[in-house]
Design a protein around this motif. Structure first.
Motif, PDB file in Angstrom:
ATOM      1  N   GLU A 126       0.798  -1.224   0.000  1.00  0.00           N
ATOM      2  CA  GLU A 126       0.000   0.000   0.000  1.00  0.00           C
ATOM      3  C   GLU A 126       0.832   1.276   0.000  1.00  0.00           C
ATOM      4  OE1 GLU A 126      -3.553  -2.029   2.698  1.00  0.00           O
ATOM      5  OE2 GLU A 126      -2.011  -0.811   3.663  1.00  0.00           O
ATOM      6  N   LEU A 127       2.060   1.183   0.472  1.00  0.00           N
ATOM      7  CA  LEU A 127       2.891   2.380   0.653  1.00  0.00           C
ATOM      8  C   LEU A 127       3.268   3.111  -0.635  1.00  0.00           C
ATOM      9  CD1 LEU A 127       5.026   1.197   3.660  1.00  0.00           C
ATOM     10  CD2 LEU A 127       3.597   3.251   3.609  1.00  0.00           C
ATOM     11  N   PRO A 128       3.568   2.428  -1.751  1.00  0.00           N
ATOM     12  CA  PRO A 128       3.919   3.189  -2.959  1.00  0.00           C
ATOM     13  C   PRO A 128       2.823   4.180  -3.383  1.00  0.00           C
ATOM     14  CG  PRO A 128       4.584   0.921  -3.240  1.00  0.00           C
ATOM     15  CD  PRO A 128       3.793   0.993  -1.955  1.00  0.00           C
ATOM     16  N   ARG A 129       1.584   3.769  -3.290  1.00  0.00           N
ATOM     17  CA  ARG A 129       0.491   4.669  -3.652  1.00  0.00           C
ATOM     18  C   ARG A 129       0.403   5.842  -2.671  1.00  0.00           C
ATOM     19  NH1 ARG A 129      -5.840   3.124  -4.606  1.00  0.00           N
ATOM     20  NH2 ARG A 129      -6.543   5.246  -4.943  1.00  0.00           N
ATOM     21  N   LEU A 130       0.664   5.581  -1.395  1.00  0.00           N
ATOM     22  CA  LEU A 130       0.663   6.660  -0.396  1.00  0.00           C
ATOM     23  C   LEU A 130       1.806   7.637  -0.673  1.00  0.00           C
ATOM     24  CD1 LEU A 130      -0.514   7.916   2.159  1.00  0.00           C
ATOM     25  CD2 LEU A 130       1.071   6.473   3.469  1.00  0.00           C
ATOM     26  N   ILE A 131       2.971   7.121  -1.039  1.00  0.00           N
ATOM     27  CA  ILE A 131       4.102   7.990  -1.374  1.00  0.00           C
ATOM     28  C   ILE A 131       3.720   8.893  -2.541  1.00  0.00           C
ATOM     29  CG2 ILE A 131       6.447   8.029  -2.325  1.00  0.00           C
ATOM     30  CD1 ILE A 131       6.933   5.397  -0.721  1.00  0.00           C
ATOM     31  N   THR A 132       3.108   8.326  -3.563  1.00  0.00           N
ATOM     32  CA  THR A 132       2.665   9.117  -4.714  1.00  0.00           C
ATOM     33  C   THR A 132       1.678  10.196  -4.272  1.00  0.00           C
ATOM     34  OG1 THR A 132       3.000   7.234  -6.181  1.00  0.00           O
ATOM     35  CG2 THR A 132       1.555   8.995  -6.977  1.00  0.00           C
ATOM     36  N   GLN A 133       0.758   9.834  -3.401  1.00  0.00           N
ATOM     37  CA  GLN A 133      -0.223  10.813  -2.918  1.00  0.00           C
ATOM     38  C   GLN A 133       0.481  11.950  -2.180  1.00  0.00           C
ATOM     39  OE1 GLN A 133      -3.117   9.308  -0.100  1.00  0.00           O
ATOM     40  NE2 GLN A 133      -4.460  11.068  -0.410  1.00  0.00           N
ATOM     41  N   LEU A 134       1.417  11.638  -1.314  1.00  0.00           N
ATOM     42  CA  LEU A 134       2.149  12.678  -0.582  1.00  0.00           C
ATOM     43  C   LEU A 134       2.990  13.537  -1.530  1.00  0.00           C
ATOM     44  CD1 LEU A 134       3.200  10.638   2.568  1.00  0.00           C
ATOM     45  CD2 LEU A 134       1.734  12.670   2.556  1.00  0.00           C
ATOM     46  N   GLU A 135       3.628  12.896  -2.512  1.00  0.00           N
ATOM     47  CA  GLU A 135       4.419  13.655  -3.483  1.00  0.00           C
ATOM     48  C   GLU A 135       3.535  14.598  -4.295  1.00  0.00           C
ATOM     49  OE1 GLU A 135       6.401  10.405  -5.461  1.00  0.00           O
ATOM     50  OE2 GLU A 135       8.220  10.686  -4.258  1.00  0.00           O
ATOM     51  N   ASN A 136       2.304  14.182  -4.591  1.00  0.00           N
ATOM     52  CA  ASN A 136       1.377  15.053  -5.307  1.00  0.00           C
ATOM     53  C   ASN A 136       0.973  16.256  -4.458  1.00  0.00           C
ATOM     54  OD1 ASN A 136       1.419  13.548  -7.652  1.00  0.00           O
ATOM     55  ND2 ASN A 136      -0.370  12.330  -7.093  1.00  0.00           N
ATOM     56  N   VAL A 137       0.823  16.058  -3.155  1.00  0.00           N
ATOM     57  CA  VAL A 137       0.538  17.177  -2.254  1.00  0.00           C
ATOM     58  C   VAL A 137       1.715  18.143  -2.255  1.00  0.00           C
ATOM     59  CG1 VAL A 137       0.163  17.832   0.163  1.00  0.00           C
ATOM     60  CG2 VAL A 137      -1.044  15.865  -0.805  1.00  0.00           C
ATOM     61  N   LEU A 138       2.930  17.598  -2.196  1.00  0.00           N
ATOM     62  CA  LEU A 138       4.127  18.425  -2.225  1.00  0.00           C
ATOM     63  C   LEU A 138       4.217  19.202  -3.536  1.00  0.00           C
ATOM     64  CD1 LEU A 138       6.788  19.248  -0.842  1.00  0.00           C
ATOM     65  CD2 LEU A 138       7.859  17.253  -1.931  1.00  0.00           C
ATOM     66  N   LYS A 139       3.971  18.526  -4.651  1.00  0.00           N
ATOM     67  CA  LYS A 139       3.993  19.172  -5.968  1.00  0.00           C
ATOM     68  C   LYS A 139       2.963  20.296  -6.035  1.00  0.00           C
ATOM     69  CE  LYS A 139       3.437  18.114 -10.879  1.00  0.00           C
ATOM     70  NZ  LYS A 139       3.062  17.089 -11.840  1.00  0.00           N
ATOM     71  N   SER A 140       1.789  20.031  -5.507  1.00  0.00           N
ATOM     72  CA  SER A 140       0.718  21.033  -5.477  1.00  0.00           C
ATOM     73  C   SER A 140       1.138  22.260  -4.645  1.00  0.00           C
ATOM     74  CB  SER A 140      -0.549  20.413  -4.891  1.00  0.00           C
ATOM     75  OG  SER A 140      -1.539  21.372  -4.707  1.00  0.00           O
ATOM     76  N   ASN A 141       1.822  22.008  -3.538  1.00  0.00           N
ATOM     77  CA  ASN A 141       2.326  23.115  -2.711  1.00  0.00           C
ATOM     78  C   ASN A 141       3.354  23.944  -3.472  1.00  0.00           C
ATOM     79  OD1 ASN A 141       0.691  22.369  -0.622  1.00  0.00           O
ATOM     80  ND2 ASN A 141       2.328  21.684   0.735  1.00  0.00           N
ATOM     81  N   TYR A 142       4.245  23.280  -4.222  1.00  0.00           N
ATOM     82  CA  TYR A 142       5.248  24.010  -5.003  1.00  0.00           C
ATOM     83  C   TYR A 142       4.591  24.837  -6.094  1.00  0.00           C
ATOM     84  CZ  TYR A 142       9.206  21.459  -2.933  1.00  0.00           C
ATOM     85  OH  TYR A 142      10.145  20.955  -2.087  1.00  0.00           O
ATOM     86  N   GLU A 143       3.575  24.296  -6.723  1.00  0.00           N
ATOM     87  CA  GLU A 143       2.909  25.014  -7.819  1.00  0.00           C
ATOM     88  C   GLU A 143       2.155  26.242  -7.308  1.00  0.00           C
ATOM     89  OE1 GLU A 143       0.558  21.953  -9.654  1.00  0.00           O
ATOM     90  OE2 GLU A 143       2.282  21.154 -10.763  1.00  0.00           O
ATOM     91  N   ARG A 144       1.642  26.184  -6.077  1.00  0.00           N
ATOM     92  CA  ARG A 144       0.946  27.329  -5.486  1.00  0.00           C
ATOM     93  C   ARG A 144       1.896  28.463  -5.129  1.00  0.00           C
ATOM     94  NH1 ARG A 144      -2.080  25.029  -0.766  1.00  0.00           N
ATOM     95  NH2 ARG A 144      -2.106  23.013  -1.730  1.00  0.00           N
ATOM     96  N   ASN A 145       3.131  28.106  -4.807  1.00  0.00           N
ATOM     97  CA  ASN A 145       4.115  29.133  -4.383  1.00  0.00           C
ATOM     98  C   ASN A 145       4.914  29.568  -5.538  1.00  0.00           C
ATOM     99  OD1 ASN A 145       3.260  28.907  -1.759  1.00  0.00           O
ATOM    100  ND2 ASN A 145       4.732  27.307  -1.289  1.00  0.00           N
TER     101      ASN A 145
END
Length: 145
Positions: A126-145
């Motif tokens: 289950e962890l690879p999908r969770l890592i992807t989800q967290l990385e997408n949150v991080l990417k979204s944060n970078y795109e907002r800033n």
């Protein structure tokens, strides 16, 4: 009789020095309280002393090759959890001291994580999908800033 502050400090110092995980601690507490509790704060003095003596025994044998203190060392899911924690650090979900804000992380995972459970409850698969989800949150944060 409730355990003393000195026993509490000794217990937690040993747990930390042996790198006992939260799950392992809960199992130990459960065993030493005869399945009465999983919380070390609910141990009585006698139970706490027995657990301290057990942990001291583990510490003595720590340098013996056939003794494994931390079973998570060989757990392949542990590497993936560490990857999650790396992303969490990048997200800035840390306490003032720079350590992971576990309360915030597990709250987020239970509310928004794709399986709605705490980090240590995710399996290797289950962890690879969770890592992807967290990385997408991080990417979204970078795109907002």
């Amino acid at each position: 009789m409730k355990r003393t502050l000195a026993h509490n400090n000794q217990l937690h110092a040993l747990l930390g020095s042996l790198r006992i995980s939260k799950d392992q601690k809960m199992e130990l507490v459960n065993a030493f309280s005869n399945n009465r509790t999983q919380s070390s704060s609910e141990l009585n003095d006698d139970e706490c002393i027995k657990l301290i003596n057990h942990l001291n025994g583990m510490k003595l044998h720590m340098n013996t090759p056939q003794v494994r203190v931390n079973s998570y060392a060989d757990d392949p899911a542990d590497k993936l959890r560490k990857k999650c924690l790396s992303v969490v650090h990048d997200l800035g979900w840390e306490t003032v001291s720079g350590k992971i804000d576990w309360e915030r992380l597990n709250f987020w995972l239970e509310k928004f994580g794709y399986l709605h459970k705490k980090l240590n409850d995710y399996t290797y698969e289950e962890l690879p999908r969770l890592i992807t989800q967290l990385e997408n949150v991080l990417k979204s944060n970078y795109e907002r800033n």
